[in-house]
Scaffold this active site. Sequence first.
Site, PDB file in Angstrom:
ATOM      1  N   GLY A 272       0.790  -1.223   0.000  1.00  0.00           N
ATOM      2  CA  GLY A 272       0.000   0.000   0.000  1.00  0.00           C
ATOM      3  C   GLY A 272       0.818   1.266   0.000  1.00  0.00           C
ATOM      4  O   GLY A 272       0.306   2.348   0.291  1.00  0.00           O
TER       5      GLY A 272
ATOM      6  N   GLU B  93      15.356  -2.755  -3.678  1.00  0.00           N
ATOM      7  CA  GLU B  93      15.199  -3.160  -5.070  1.00  0.00           C
ATOM      8  C   GLU B  93      15.762  -2.088  -5.986  1.00  0.00           C
ATOM      9  O   GLU B  93      15.749  -0.901  -5.649  1.00  0.00           O
ATOM     10  CB  GLU B  93      13.714  -3.325  -5.424  1.00  0.00           C
ATOM     11  CG  GLU B  93      13.094  -4.622  -5.004  1.00  0.00           C
ATOM     12  CD  GLU B  93      11.661  -4.733  -5.527  1.00  0.00           C
ATOM     13  OE1 GLU B  93      11.092  -5.812  -5.339  1.00  0.00           O
ATOM     14  OE2 GLU B  93      11.139  -3.769  -6.103  1.00  0.00           O
TER      15      GLU B  93
ATOM     16  N   ARG C  84      -5.284 -12.001  -1.541  1.00  0.00           N
ATOM     17  CA  ARG C  84      -6.668 -11.613  -1.221  1.00  0.00           C
ATOM     18  C   ARG C  84      -7.356 -11.155  -2.495  1.00  0.00           C
ATOM     19  O   ARG C  84      -6.732 -11.080  -3.552  1.00  0.00           O
ATOM     20  CB  ARG C  84      -6.666 -10.454  -0.220  1.00  0.00           C
ATOM     21  CG  ARG C  84      -5.808  -9.283  -0.694  1.00  0.00           C
ATOM     22  CD  ARG C  84      -5.951  -8.057   0.171  1.00  0.00           C
ATOM     23  NE  ARG C  84      -4.928  -7.065  -0.096  1.00  0.00           N
ATOM     24  CZ  ARG C  84      -4.926  -6.205  -1.104  1.00  0.00           C
ATOM     25  NH1 ARG C  84      -5.916  -6.237  -1.995  1.00  0.00           N
ATOM     26  NH2 ARG C  84      -3.947  -5.327  -1.260  1.00  0.00           N
TER      27      ARG C  84
ATOM     28  N   VAL D  19      -9.252  -4.581  -4.641  1.00  0.00           N
ATOM     29  CA  VAL D  19     -10.245  -3.529  -4.828  1.00  0.00           C
ATOM     30  C   VAL D  19     -10.740  -3.525  -6.270  1.00  0.00           C
ATOM     31  O   VAL D  19     -11.933  -3.356  -6.548  1.00  0.00           O
ATOM     32  CB  VAL D  19      -9.644  -2.144  -4.470  1.00  0.00           C
ATOM     33  CG1 VAL D  19     -10.644  -1.033  -4.768  1.00  0.00           C
ATOM     34  CG2 VAL D  19      -9.222  -2.101  -3.009  1.00  0.00           C
TER      35      VAL D  19
ATOM     36  N   ARG E  13     -11.553   4.853  -9.038  1.00  0.00           N
ATOM     37  CA  ARG E  13     -11.799   4.895  -7.593  1.00  0.00           C
ATOM     38  C   ARG E  13     -12.298   6.288  -7.226  1.00  0.00           C
ATOM     39  O   ARG E  13     -11.561   7.275  -7.338  1.00  0.00           O
ATOM     40  CB  ARG E  13     -10.526   4.563  -6.814  1.00  0.00           C
ATOM     41  CG  ARG E  13      -9.985   3.174  -7.083  1.00  0.00           C
ATOM     42  CD  ARG E  13      -8.944   2.786  -6.055  1.00  0.00           C
ATOM     43  NE  ARG E  13      -8.273   1.547  -6.411  1.00  0.00           N
ATOM     44  CZ  ARG E  13      -7.531   0.834  -5.571  1.00  0.00           C
ATOM     45  NH1 ARG E  13      -7.372   1.259  -4.326  1.00  0.00           N
ATOM     46  NH2 ARG E  13      -6.947  -0.283  -5.970  1.00  0.00           N
TER      47      ARG E  13
END
Length: 447
Positions: free
Chosen positions: A163, A199, A292, A295, A338
């Site tokens: 996130g 990274e 999971r 959205v 969104r």
Amino acid sequence: MKRVLIANRGEIALRAIRACRKAGLETVAVYSQADENSPHCWAADRRICIGPAPASASYLRANALIEAAKATGCDAIYPGYGFLSEKAGFARACAEEKLIFIGPSPDAIATMGDKVAARNTAEKNGLPIVPGSQSGFTDVRKASEASKSIGFPILLKAAGGGGGKGMRVVDDPAQFDAQFAQASTEAGAAFGQSDVYLERFFRRVRHIEIQVFGDRHGNACHLWERDCSIQRRHQKLVEEAPSPVLDGKVREQMAEASTDLVRAIGYEGAGTIEFIYDLDSCEWFFIEMNTRIQVEHPVTEEVYGVDLVLEQLRVAAGEKLSIYSPPPPNGRCAIEFRINAESPAANFRPSPGTIRAWQPPTGRGLRLDSHIYPGYAMPPFYDSLIGKLIVRGGSRKEMLERAGSALSRFCVEGIDTTIPFHADLLARPAFIEGSAHTRWVEQEMLS
């Protein structure tokens, strides 16, 4: 599986309740004191209050959720996204109480939810990975030493979560120590784990995710990709499928590699394998897995005509997959905007308040996933998402034209929203042409 506790709020709670109805399952809604008048409470068969408004005192209380499930005779818990959906400890606690966790196994969550472990697992199974560290660091000196072999610019990422929290780009070695300290502190506050891994950073990449599914019978499938490159501060704003930049060969390589990984780790349920695609070199690399539902899952549902949440319920009940890897998309497209209670003109400042008017657009190819109604009081305690406008089309051109019309007809009064931002986005040549990248919004639109 007969009765499901919906361990979430807002539009995803409503979405899950609808899927449970399709499956013939009873539902129990949980709510905080701030959500007493949220529609998911009315839509469920039963409701139970689990605490005060702050998420830490309600939706994040694993013990309270499990006790609520047991007290109401539930035999399963649906976590949705956010909150406890990717907490292996919660999934394990459900199993210990003989409750079905509608998601992957605790071990899969623990392995693929940890960025370092996920990276090592992906590499072991043949996926290309971004050059980076083999482990997370809490010691800045060891991290600084490791950075020398990776090369700058470097991306710092929280090992225990996503996130955008705990994420920093370091362009110069002189900035490394200070940026690492900030990333580690933020990671610890957000995830209870201050480890940070390193990274190589690519300046112009698209964010591509492959929707995958697995069951306990060894079956696995993919539903191709979603392009999630329109972001601000690592937070997704718009997602679409298929990606406007991938060619057929790369698309197939990503999808096949993702499905192979699902089979290799014995993954059950819905998930996404996340990649970056470098616009300059056309190389692609695995970055993480989300264990999971996402959205943006409605984008895939609209393109391929599937119900991913219903499939989650079926797989959790022990059934075999009823969906299969479809042929590549043939012109059909979908995009999700969104709609957040934020003010784009004020640096996306949150805009809680009471919704005075709510008139979403309707028509062919339009879908709205939302829990909002006129008079709804937007609480300041949670995510600012108030709805997802999903637009489908027979081509990308048709889809974007339909989206522009829909956004112009979307009326919300009482709070600020991101609708003006989305309307502006649709007028930008870089977005229309597909040359935008994950940093483009901040560098070009908001600069």
